[in-house]
Design a protein around this motif. Structure first.
Motif, short mmCIF file in Angstrom:
data_model
loop_
_atom_site.label_atom_id
_atom_site.label_comp_id
_atom_site.label_asym_id
_atom_site.label_seq_id
_atom_site.Cartn_x
_atom_site.Cartn_y
_atom_site.Cartn_z
N THR A 140 -19.87 -17.17 22.17
CA THR A 140 -18.44 -17.42 22.26
C THR A 140 -17.97 -18.20 23.56
OG1 THR A 140 -18.34 -15.51 20.60
CG2 THR A 140 -16.08 -16.56 21.97
N LEU A 141 -18.35 -17.62 24.73
CA LEU A 141 -18.12 -18.26 26.01
C LEU A 141 -18.62 -19.69 26.03
CD1 LEU A 141 -18.69 -15.37 28.32
CD2 LEU A 141 -16.70 -16.44 28.06
N SER A 142 -19.83 -19.92 25.53
CA SER A 142 -20.07 -21.55 25.36
C SER A 142 -19.49 -22.28 24.94
CB SER A 142 -21.70 -21.37 25.09
OG SER A 142 -22.64 -20.86 25.82
N ASN A 151 -4.05 -17.74 17.63
CA ASN A 151 -5.14 -18.78 17.44
C ASN A 151 -6.25 -18.60 18.46
OD1 ASN A 151 -6.19 -21.09 16.34
ND2 ASN A 151 -5.30 -22.34 18.12
N PRO A 152 -7.19 -17.49 18.00
CA PRO A 152 -8.20 -17.15 19.17
C PRO A 152 -9.36 -18.02 18.74
CG PRO A 152 -7.95 -15.41 17.55
CD PRO A 152 -6.86 -16.17 17.38
N ILE A 153 -10.38 -18.00 19.67
CA ILE A 153 -11.57 -18.67 19.34
C ILE A 153 -12.61 -17.82 18.55
CG2 ILE A 153 -12.70 -18.52 21.54
CD1 ILE A 153 -13.61 -21.37 21.36
N ASN A 154 -12.40 -16.57 18.87
CA ASN A 154 -13.31 -15.56 18.41
C ASN A 154 -12.86 -14.24 18.43
OD1 ASN A 154 -15.30 -14.83 16.89
ND2 ASN A 154 -17.08 -15.32 18.22
N SER A 191 15.46 -36.70 20.35
CA SER A 191 14.91 -36.09 18.88
C SER A 191 13.39 -36.26 19.06
CB SER A 191 15.42 -36.78 17.99
OG SER A 191 14.95 -36.11 16.68
N GLN A 192 12.77 -37.22 19.39
CA GLN A 192 11.34 -37.42 19.40
C GLN A 192 10.76 -36.51 20.49
OE1 GLN A 192 10.37 -41.38 20.03
NE2 GLN A 192 7.93 -40.78 20.02
N ALA A 193 11.37 -36.56 21.60
CA ALA A 193 10.63 -35.60 22.57
C ALA A 193 10.63 -34.06 22.32
CB ALA A 193 11.59 -35.65 23.76
N ARG A 194 11.84 -33.72 21.71
CA ARG A 194 11.86 -32.20 21.19
C ARG A 194 10.99 -32.00 20.14
NH1 ARG A 194 16.55 -32.31 18.83
NH2 ARG A 194 15.40 -32.54 16.62
N ASP A 195 10.77 -32.84 19.16
CA ASP A 195 9.86 -32.65 18.02
C ASP A 195 8.50 -32.68 18.43
OD1 ASP A 195 12.13 -32.39 16.35
OD2 ASP A 195 11.85 -34.27 15.51
N THR A 196 8.03 -33.54 19.28
CA THR A 196 6.68 -33.80 19.84
C THR A 196 6.27 -32.65 20.64
OG1 THR A 196 6.93 -36.04 19.93
CG2 THR A 196 5.31 -35.13 21.24
N TYR A 197 7.38 -32.18 21.45
CA TYR A 197 7.04 -30.80 22.36
C TYR A 197 6.75 -29.54 21.49
CZ TYR A 197 7.45 -27.49 26.07
OH TYR A 197 7.04 -26.36 26.85
N LEU A 198 7.63 -29.54 20.47
CA LEU A 198 7.61 -28.00 19.79
C LEU A 198 6.22 -28.33 18.79
CD1 LEU A 198 11.23 -27.78 18.49
CD2 LEU A 198 10.06 -26.27 20.26
N GLU A 199 5.98 -29.50 18.45
CA GLU A 199 4.51 -29.59 17.64
C GLU A 199 3.56 -29.32 18.52
OE1 GLU A 199 2.14 -32.93 15.34
OE2 GLU A 199 4.09 -33.45 16.04
N TYR A 200 3.72 -29.52 19.75
CA TYR A 200 2.58 -29.47 20.63
C TYR A 200 2.32 -27.92 21.14
CZ TYR A 200 -0.11 -29.42 24.88
OH TYR A 200 -1.05 -29.08 26.05
N ILE A 201 3.32 -27.28 21.38
CA ILE A 201 3.27 -25.75 21.82
C ILE A 201 3.08 -24.84 20.56
CG2 ILE A 201 4.52 -26.04 23.78
CD1 ILE A 201 7.04 -24.73 22.45
N LEU A 202 3.37 -25.47 19.20
CA LEU A 202 3.31 -24.58 18.20
C LEU A 202 2.19 -24.92 17.39
CD1 LEU A 202 7.03 -24.17 16.99
CD2 LEU A 202 5.57 -22.62 18.19
N GLY A 203 1.41 -25.86 17.88
CA GLY A 203 0.27 -26.78 16.87
C GLY A 203 -0.87 -25.61 16.90
N LYS A 204 -2.01 -25.86 16.03
CA LYS A 204 -2.96 -25.27 15.94
C LYS A 204 -4.23 -25.82 16.38
CE LYS A 204 -0.98 -21.77 14.04
NZ LYS A 204 -0.76 -20.39 14.69
N GLY A 205 -5.25 -25.17 16.85
CA GLY A 205 -6.48 -26.00 17.35
C GLY A 205 -7.53 -24.76 17.64
N GLY A 206 -8.87 -25.25 17.61
CA GLY A 206 -9.66 -24.31 17.75
C GLY A 206 -10.33 -23.78 16.36
N ASN A 207 -11.51 -22.93 16.53
CA ASN A 207 -12.02 -22.38 15.53
C ASN A 207 -12.53 -21.02 15.56
OD1 ASN A 207 -12.44 -25.00 13.81
ND2 ASN A 207 -13.56 -25.49 15.52
N ILE A 208 -12.50 -20.08 14.51
CA ILE A 208 -13.02 -18.88 14.43
C ILE A 208 -14.59 -18.77 14.02
CG2 ILE A 208 -12.84 -16.92 13.36
CD1 ILE A 208 -10.43 -17.62 14.97
N ILE A 209 -15.29 -18.19 14.75
CA ILE A 209 -16.63 -18.31 14.37
C ILE A 209 -17.25 -16.68 14.11
CG2 ILE A 209 -17.12 -20.24 15.89
CD1 ILE A 209 -18.54 -18.68 17.90
#
Length: 246
Positions: A116-118, A99-102, A228-246
């Motif tokens: 990209t740095l900006s 999941n790089p930014i660029n 169960s909720q803590a596990r699911d939330t934490y896994l979603e957090y560390i595996l989740g996607k974010g950012g964009n490719i430019i």
């Protein structure tokens, strides 16, 4: 201060990237700490003790390539901004795994690196600039979200443990803990694994069956009914996607 790590096994390329990054920071008056690494193992070892906000990684390196390095960084740091540099365009699709930014092709064009740095800096600042104002025995204190490792509720007092080891206590009050922590819970970094605790998932070293091990060695219990909720939330957090490719 924004922390930047640059990793490239080619000395000339490493020096060029470092020079361009320093020039950018000077030009935009950005307070930053820049560390350079000539081998991916050195960066991985450094990450055991500290995290960086921005990583500039070469892809083609000996033993550990930049794709694997980025994926390893992502396991413990979802919020970091990763920038890839390479002479080989065929790795572009593979790089999405981290999941790089660029993805910048060498020779590096100065303006493309600056742009990209900006973008990376703007995302980092949005992350680290949020703060919480609490009332202490001395008056009021602003605490940056990014500094909080966890907070604990004990006898009408909320105790914040910060990443530098400092603890900050609120005055005794009758506001329920559930109301006090609303600003934290609204932020995707924070999780309440127990009635009396809220943790910053960015500061988690590992999750066990019954607790979160935090930076600094703190163990925060996970309530049975929240497992169960803590596990699911934490896994979603560390595996989740974010950012964009430019």
């Amino acid at each position: 201060m924004i922390k930047i790590a640059i990793c490239d096994d080619m000395k000339e390329q490493l020096e060029n990237l470092c020079s361009l990054t320093r020039e950018y920071c000077t030009e935009v008056k950005l307070e930053a700490e820049i560390k350079v690494f000539s081998h991916p193992n050195d960066l991985l070892n450094a990450c055991e003790n500290e995290l960086f906000h921005i990583y500039i990684l070469d892809i083609v390196m000996p033993m550990i390539n930049g794709i694997f390095l980025g994926k390893e960084i992502r396991l413990s740091d979802k919020e970091a901004q990763i920038i890839y540099t390479t002479t080989e365009p065929q790795f572009a699709i593979d790089s999405f795994a981290a999941n790089p930014i660029n993805y910048l092709l060498k020779p590096i064009e100065k303006q493309k690196l600056y742009d990209t740095l900006s973008l990376a800096v703007s995302k980092v600042k949005n992350y680290i600039d949020k703060s919480l104002c609490i009332r202490t025995s001395d008056f009021y204190r602003n605490i940056a979200f990014s500094d909080i490792v966890f907070c604990e509720y004990n006898k009408h007092i909320v105790i914040y443990t910060l990443q530098n080891g400092e603890t900050v206590k609120t005055i005794s009050n009758r506001i329920p803990f559930s109301e006090h922590i609303i600003p934290l819970i609204k932020d995707k970094r924070f999780l309440q694994p127990h009635t009396s605790f809220v943790i910053n998932m960015y500061k988690v070293k590992r999750m066990t069956q019954d607790a979160f091990e935090m930076q600094g060695g703190y163990l925060i219990p996970i309530a049975q009914k929240r497992k169960s909720q803590a596990r699911d939330t934490y896994l979603e957090y560390i595996l989740g996607k974010g950012g964009n490719i430019i």
